[in-house]
Each structure stands twice: as structure tokens, then as C-alpha cells.
Scaffold this motif. Structure first.
Motif, mmCIF file in Angstrom:
data_model
loop_
_atom_site.group_PDB
_atom_site.id
_atom_site.type_symbol
_atom_site.label_atom_id
_atom_site.label_comp_id
_atom_site.label_asym_id
_atom_site.label_seq_id
_atom_site.Cartn_x
_atom_site.Cartn_y
_atom_site.Cartn_z
ATOM 1 N N SER A 1 0.796 -1.207 0.185
ATOM 2 C CA SER A 1 -0.172 -0.014 0.174
ATOM 3 C C SER A 1 0.975 1.307 -0.143
ATOM 4 O O SER A 1 1.875 1.191 0.595
ATOM 5 C CB SER A 1 -0.866 -0.015 1.233
ATOM 6 N N LEU A 2 0.473 2.247 -0.625
ATOM 7 C CA LEU A 2 0.984 3.572 -0.729
ATOM 8 C C LEU A 2 0.328 4.468 -0.170
ATOM 9 O O LEU A 2 -0.829 4.970 -0.575
ATOM 10 C CB LEU A 2 1.239 3.855 -2.157
ATOM 11 N N SER A 3 1.026 5.570 0.694
ATOM 12 C CA SER A 3 0.210 6.802 1.252
ATOM 13 C C SER A 3 0.951 8.008 1.281
ATOM 14 O O SER A 3 2.242 7.845 1.559
ATOM 15 C CB SER A 3 -0.493 6.348 2.536
ATOM 16 N N MET A 4 0.465 8.967 0.985
ATOM 17 C CA MET A 4 1.078 9.992 1.213
ATOM 18 C C MET A 4 1.161 10.714 2.472
ATOM 19 O O MET A 4 1.856 11.769 3.004
ATOM 20 C CB MET A 4 0.370 11.474 0.103
ATOM 21 N N ARG A 5 0.343 10.365 3.320
ATOM 22 C CA ARG A 5 0.072 10.717 4.743
ATOM 23 C C ARG A 5 0.088 9.631 5.802
ATOM 24 O O ARG A 5 -0.090 8.588 5.163
ATOM 25 C CB ARG A 5 -1.079 11.795 4.806
ATOM 26 N N SER A 6 0.318 9.925 6.852
ATOM 27 C CA SER A 6 0.531 8.856 7.956
ATOM 28 C C SER A 6 -0.848 8.155 8.196
ATOM 29 O O SER A 6 -1.636 8.845 8.772
ATOM 30 C CB SER A 6 1.130 9.516 9.400
ATOM 31 N N LEU A 7 -1.112 6.738 7.809
ATOM 32 C CA LEU A 7 -2.301 6.186 7.984
ATOM 33 C C LEU A 7 -2.667 5.993 9.800
ATOM 34 O O LEU A 7 -3.769 5.801 9.992
ATOM 35 C CB LEU A 7 -2.298 4.986 7.138
ATOM 36 N N TYR A 8 -1.278 5.838 10.077
ATOM 37 C CA TYR A 8 -1.414 5.577 11.776
ATOM 38 C C TYR A 8 -2.136 6.638 12.387
ATOM 39 O O TYR A 8 -3.201 6.593 13.047
ATOM 40 C CB TYR A 8 -0.093 5.448 12.170
ATOM 41 N N ASP A 9 -1.533 8.016 11.930
ATOM 42 C CA ASP A 9 -2.326 9.195 12.616
ATOM 43 C C ASP A 9 -3.786 9.174 12.042
ATOM 44 O O ASP A 9 -4.692 9.830 12.849
ATOM 45 C CB ASP A 9 -1.529 10.493 12.087
ATOM 46 N N GLU A 10 -4.000 9.031 10.797
ATOM 47 C CA GLU A 10 -5.481 9.047 10.360
ATOM 48 C C GLU A 10 -6.503 7.885 11.177
ATOM 49 O O GLU A 10 -7.547 8.276 11.490
ATOM 50 C CB GLU A 10 -5.439 8.560 8.969
ATOM 51 N N MET A 11 -5.758 6.822 11.401
ATOM 52 C CA MET A 11 -6.500 5.820 12.184
ATOM 53 C C MET A 11 -6.683 6.233 13.635
ATOM 54 O O MET A 11 -8.013 6.177 14.119
ATOM 55 C CB MET A 11 -5.537 4.745 12.463
ATOM 56 N N ARG A 12 -5.664 7.066 14.149
ATOM 57 C CA ARG A 12 -5.823 7.505 15.567
ATOM 58 C C ARG A 12 -7.141 8.671 15.749
ATOM 59 O O ARG A 12 -7.527 8.747 16.654
ATOM 60 C CB ARG A 12 -4.612 7.970 16.215
ATOM 61 N N LYS A 13 -7.285 9.373 14.628
ATOM 62 C CA LYS A 13 -8.115 10.478 14.510
ATOM 63 C C LYS A 13 -9.514 9.894 14.111
ATOM 64 O O LYS A 13 -10.491 10.608 13.979
ATOM 65 C CB LYS A 13 -7.695 11.535 13.619
ATOM 66 N N GLY A 14 -9.668 8.494 13.817
ATOM 67 C CA GLY A 14 -10.743 7.898 13.343
ATOM 68 C C GLY A 14 -11.299 7.878 11.856
ATOM 69 O O GLY A 14 -12.309 7.893 11.696
#
Length: 606
Positions: free
Chosen positions: A439-452
Motif C-alpha cells: 500500500s502507498l500513502s502520502m500521509r500517515s495512516l497511523y495518525d489517520e487511524m488514531r483520528k478515526g
């Protein structure tokens, strides 16, 4: 060591009347030493007999000469310090001169230093035979051996108030003349040991230079391990500053068959090694076909040269070497690619994160080619474009995606929540068929997950391990090798030339923030290749955002005038830099420094 110090007694010295007879009618003095007479003959061909002092360099020119001789001056630091203490109140002075006879440093008796200024026997004075006739410094340079010149043996009458003993300094390993150690003292002071002192100090400087070479070789070998990690097992050769081989793989000679060019290159390295690393690379990069040349440097100074066989020039290369090829650009990328290489042999889901244009897709494809799924397809899905209905329809297809290969999810964080839920099913079905998930992402998916904003169950299915690609602005040391790599790739793609960059252009490129990262760099290389008629890129060729703005409305300075003179000489001599240097009355190496200083593009070789 051959020595022309001269052990003659005073009655065998050239007398004032002998010198006058030679100057008036060319009569040869009976007691003149052969080396002095030959020097007089050389000097008589030049209109210098009436000179009362040596020519001098201005402050800027002297700074340039000192910069070019920085290694010599560094090697002479201890000798200068010791001579400064030893010669205090002795009547003697110690001068360190470069190979052109320019005085770079001067220490010793304070009163003698003041007297010496009358004849420009001080910093910036030019004491070659061409400049001021027979003198120990210039004649030692001419003959390459130690020389003593006393009083009336000097060709110019105004200089006959001096005695001087000079010893050449030779470069360890090559024997190339680097400069001269000179002891000078006034005619009215008796001095019996100046010649021996000059020789001893020169030997001390050469010993320190030898130690510097040894330390540099150690530094080169320390860097060798990292470079081999970047370049894999490619055939390579490493030379030190003297052009001497200090490391070579066993297969280098087998793959590199151009012995004549390689011998020429060995001779060029010591001539160029004190230039800037960029200048060295520019001068040598195209000389050996099918190879990459890298200048090894320490604290901004070149200490060696590495030549490696270019990928693709010796037949097919195993796909597993591609990650090592990518990692060649620097330590950050080398560590990233080493991790990717290890992960390629597993089925762990990989999440690659980085700003736009950092090369996420390229790294994913390289992992695929190095993996056990390399025979299968690499399928890239843009998750931002997926709809719930379309994805349900695709999931209902019994022929959904064959086994093996890689399913690459681009921007899963951009998928709407219903699509994120369905992606779980896609991943489960792909895993059952033995398909790798990247998977490829321009932003942190971990941070996105923590924000819901991103499903935690989907995150942990795709982020078995995370690889972070830093933006180019955080790894400026990799800009230059990345540019070189992309230029070579562009040349191979178009089967044409390789772009070359002047120091001014490279400085602008290395100082740029690269908001578009590798994608922006690739676009720039393609555009420059299409638009440049010569393939030589200077700072004025670059787009406006790369160029430093110059202030306008200011009066011409000496630098402006000299820059105009250089440009005029280049035009008159049609770009032949050897003739340009002769027209300007400077060494070719000095011309190169000035071209870089003024941001003048180096013309193509004539």
C-alpha cells in the motif's frame, strides 16, 4: 637527492663586474656555476633586467592561489610554526611558495620581513624565473632540485641584496612538484646553515604530506563498505589522490578492457584532485565508457576516485540487484533499500509512506521484481477512485484476479468508509490466492487511524511493516547522486547524450527545496534534455525558481570586469580553454576555479 646548494668559497663567487660584463656584452664569467649561467641565459630572453621587485598578486588572486595550494599549506603548518620560532631574531625568513613561485606564507625575523617587502619578497610575490629572473625559488622550480643563489648571482640587480636557499617539495607517490621551501637572508648577514635548514624543512613537509595520504587512504577504505552496499557486487576500482589503485574487485579488469584510457585517467587524477569534487567529476565523468565515476570526498575535499561498471554494460543483471542500485544514492536510501530487500523475501504486507513524488510506486515495483512473486502481475489500484457499487460488482466476479503477483493499493486513506470496509474483503481474497499486498500513502495512516478517519482493522491488515521515504529536502546530500542516476536513465532511454551540470547549476539544484521530489526532478531532466542544445546546463539554463536573483543597478566591480574578460577570451578562442588560459596569462587550473566562481558554463571540449 641531487643538490646544487653550491659549496664554493667566496673567491669563486660571481663578482659585480662579472655580472655587469655579462649584461653589457654577454661575456661569460670564469667562476660562474653552470646552473646559474644557464638561468642567466633563460632570464636574458625576457625584458626583466630593470625590475626592482617581483610582480605581486592582488588579494583576490592570492586567495585563489592559497586555496588551490591548501593541501601544501596544511602539510607545512608544523614546519611554518617551528621555523617562525627558530628564525626569530636570526636575520632569516622562511617562505612557502607554490609550484608557480607565488609566496603563500612567510615567517621569520621581523626586521628581515620588513626589508623583504621592498623587493616583494612577501605574500603574493611571484618569484618564478619568468617573473624576476635567476633566484633560488624560481631556479629550484625550473630544475626540480635544491638551489642556493647568492647576491650577484641573481639576474636582476635590485635583488642582489639577498641570499636565498630553496628546496622543492614533491608530492608523495607521484613526484609531482607541489611547491618550494625557501630560506632568504640579507647580503650583510653571514649564514652557513640556510641550505641545510631549507632541505630539512622541505623533508618535514613531505613527511607530513605522506602521513596525510595515509590518513586519506584509511578514510577511503572506511567509506568503501558503505559504497559496496550501495553498488552491490559491481566490478569497481578505487584510486587515491595520486591515481594509485588502492582497491579493485577481482573482476574489474575482466570487464573494463580500455587499458589506455584507464592509464590516462590515472594520470589525470593527481592533476585534478585539488579541484572541487564537482569539477573533478565533470572533467572525468565521460572518459571511460560504460562506467560510473564517483569522487570520494571528506569534509568537502576530494580524497579519491571510484570507478564502477555501469549497470547494463556487462549483460543481464539479476533483478534482486535493483534495490542495491536504487540505494546507491546515499545512506538514507541505502538503509531503506536494505530493509526493502529483506522484506521482498517475505509475504508481510508493506505500507510505503512519503510525500508526493518521493518514488513510492517505483520502490513498490522494485520490491515486486525482487520478490518470489516477480513472475506475477503488478496491479495498481487508485483507491480514491473506487466506488462502493463498482467494488461490490468486482468482488462478485468469480474470476477476480489470478494468483500471485502484487496488489498495490494507492492512497487507501482517500477511500470513503464503505469502500474501506470492502477493501478488507479484497485483501482477504488476494491473500488466499497468494497475492502480495503493498500500500502507498502520502500521509500517515497511523495518525489517520488514531483520528478515526481510517479503519483500524484495515490499517493492521495493510501495515504489517511501514517504510518511510523522506522528502528530498531532508536528504540534500542525495540530490547530486540522484540527478546523476536520473540523467543516466534518461540518456539510456533516449539512446543519447548525458546532461552535464556546471558548479553554479549544481549549487542551485542542491539548494532547492524540491516540493515535487523525484517526480519534479524527473520532469526537469526530461525538459532540460529536450531544450538544451549542448547538454551543458548552467544556472541560467534552469527554470526561474531554481535561480538565485542577482541585484541590479550596481556598478561594475573588479569581479564583473574579470568575468567579462573571461567571457571575451572564450569567445575569441572559440571555447578552447587551453588557449583561453594562455590569453589571460593564468594556469588552466586557475581558469577552472574562476569559471566555477563566476558561474560560467564550461564549453564543450574542442
Amino acid at each position: 637527492m641531487t643538490c646544487l646548494f653550491g659549496e664554493e668559497k667566496m673567491e669563486h663567487m660571481v663578482r659585480k663586474g662579472d655580472w655587469e660584463d655579462f649584461m653589457a656584452v654577454g661575456r661569460v664569467p670564469a667562476n660562474i656555476r653552470r646552473e646559474v649561467f644557464e638561468s642567466w641565459k633563460r632570464s636574458a630572453r625576457r625584458p626583466i633586467s630593470k625590475l626592482k621587485c617581483a610582480p605581486t598578486l592582488d588579494a583576490e588572486a592570492l586567495a585563489t592561489q592559497q586555496a588551490m595550494a591548501r593541501r601544501l599549506r596544511r602539510g607545512a603548518q608544523t614546519a611554518l610554526h617551528q621555523a617562525g620560532r627558530l628564525l626569530n631574531r636570526s636575520g632569516d625568513i622562511f617562505l612557502l611558495c607554490d609550484a608557480s613561485g607565488v609566496v603563500l606564507d612567510a615567517v621569520g625575523d621581523t626586521g628581515t620581513l620588513l626589508r623583504a617587502r621592498e623587493n616583494h619578497l612577501h605574500l603574493g610575490g611571484r618569484w618564478s624565473e619568468e617573473a624576476i629572473g635567476t633566484n633560488a625559488i624560481g631556479t629550484a622550480i625550473q630544475l626540480g632540485v635544491p638551489v642556493v643563489i647568492r647576491q650577484t648571482e641573481h639576474f636582476c640587480e635590485a635583488i642582489q641584496r639577498w641570499n636565498c636557499a630553496a628546496t622543492p617539495i614533491k608530492e608523495p607517490g607521484t613526484g609531482r612538484l607541489l611547491g618550494v621551501v625557501d630560506i632568504s637572508w640579507p647580503e650583510d648577514i653571514a649564514q652557513a646553515n640556510a641550505a641545510a635548514l631549507s632541505a630539512a624543512l622541505a623533508l618535514q613537509v613531505e613527511a607530513e604530506l605522506t602521513q596525510m595520504v595515509a590518513r586519506e587512504r584509511e578514510a577511503v577504505m572506511e567509506q568503501l563498505h558503505l559504497r559496496r552496499l550501495r553498488r552491490g557486487n559491481e566490478p569497481m576500482l578505487i584510486m587515491d589522490r595520486s591515481g594509485t589503485d588502492i582497491f579493485a574487485t577481482e573482476d574489474f579488469a575482466r570487464f573494463c578492457e580500455d587499458d589506455e584510457t584507464l592509464s590516462w585517467l590515472r594520470g589525470q587524477v593527481p592533476e585534478l584532485i585539488d579541484q572541487t569534487p564537482d569539477r573533478i567529476a565533470e572533467a572525468l565523468s565521460d572518459c571511460l565508457q560504460g562506467t560510473d565515476l564517483e569522487v570520494i570526498e571528506k569534509q568537502g575535499e576530494a580524497i579519491g576516485v571510484m570507478i564502477s561498471l555501469r549497470r547494463g554494460s556487462r549483460g543481464p543483471v539479476d533483478a534482486t540487484a535493483e534495490l542495491a542500485q536504487i540505494g546507491r544514492v546515499g545512506e538514507v536510501t541505502a538503509r531503506l533499500c536494505a530493509q526493502a530487500q529483506k522484506l521482498a523475501g517475505t509475504m508481510i504486507p508493506i505500507l510505503i509512506e512519503g510525500e508526493t513524488g518521493t518514488g513510492k510506486t517505483y520502490l513498490a515495483e522494485a520490491i515486486h521484481r525482487a520478490s518470489g512473486q516477480s513472475e506475477g502481475p503488478f496491479e495498481l489500484i487508485d483507491c480514491a477512485r473506487l466506488s462502493e457499487a463498482g467494488l461490490r460488482e468486482e468482488l462478485a466476479d468469480p474470476h477476480l484476479r489470478g494468483a500471485g503477483g502484487v496488489l498495490c493499493l494507492n492512497s487507501p486513506g482517500a477511500a470513503v468508509p464503505p469502500v474501506q470496509k470492502l477493501l478488507l474483503t479484497v485483501i482477504e481474497q488476494a491473500a488466499m490466492r497468494g497475492t502480495r499486498i503493498i500500500s502507498l500513502s502520502m500521509r500517515s495512516l497511523y495518525d489517520e487511524m488514531r483520528k478515526g478517519a481510517f479503519r483500524s482493522d484495515l490499517y493492521y491488515r495493510i501495515a504489517g511493516v511501514r517504510l518511510q521515504i523522506p522528502p528530498l529536502r531532508e536528504r540534500p546530500e542525495e540530490i547530486r547522486p540522484l540527478l546523476r542516476q536520473l540523467v543516466q536513465r534518461q540518456a539510456a532511454k533516449e539512446e543519447g547524450r548525458e546532461l552535464r551540470f556546471t558548479s553554479g547549476a549544481m549549487t542551485a539544484l542542491e539548494g532547492y527545496a524540491w516540493p515535487g521530489n523525484l517526480r519534479e526532478m524527473c520532469n526537469l531532466i526530461t525538459a532540460l534534455d529536450a531544450l538544451s542544445p549542448t547538454g551543458l546546463i548552467d544556472d541560467r539554463t534552469l527554470p526561474p525558481e531554481f535561480r538565485q536573483r542577482r541585484r541590479s543597478g550596481e556598478p561594475d566591480t573588479l569581479r564583473d570586469i574579470e568575468r567579462a574578460e573571461i567571457l571575451g577570451a572564450i569567445a575569441v578562442e572559440e571555447g578552447n580553454l587551453s588557449r583561453v588560459a594562455r590569453r589571460l596569462g593564468i594556469a588552466r587550473s586557475t581558469l577552472y576555479l574562476k569559471l566555477d566562481s563566476y558561474g560560467i558554463a564550461r564549453p564543450q571540449k574542442a
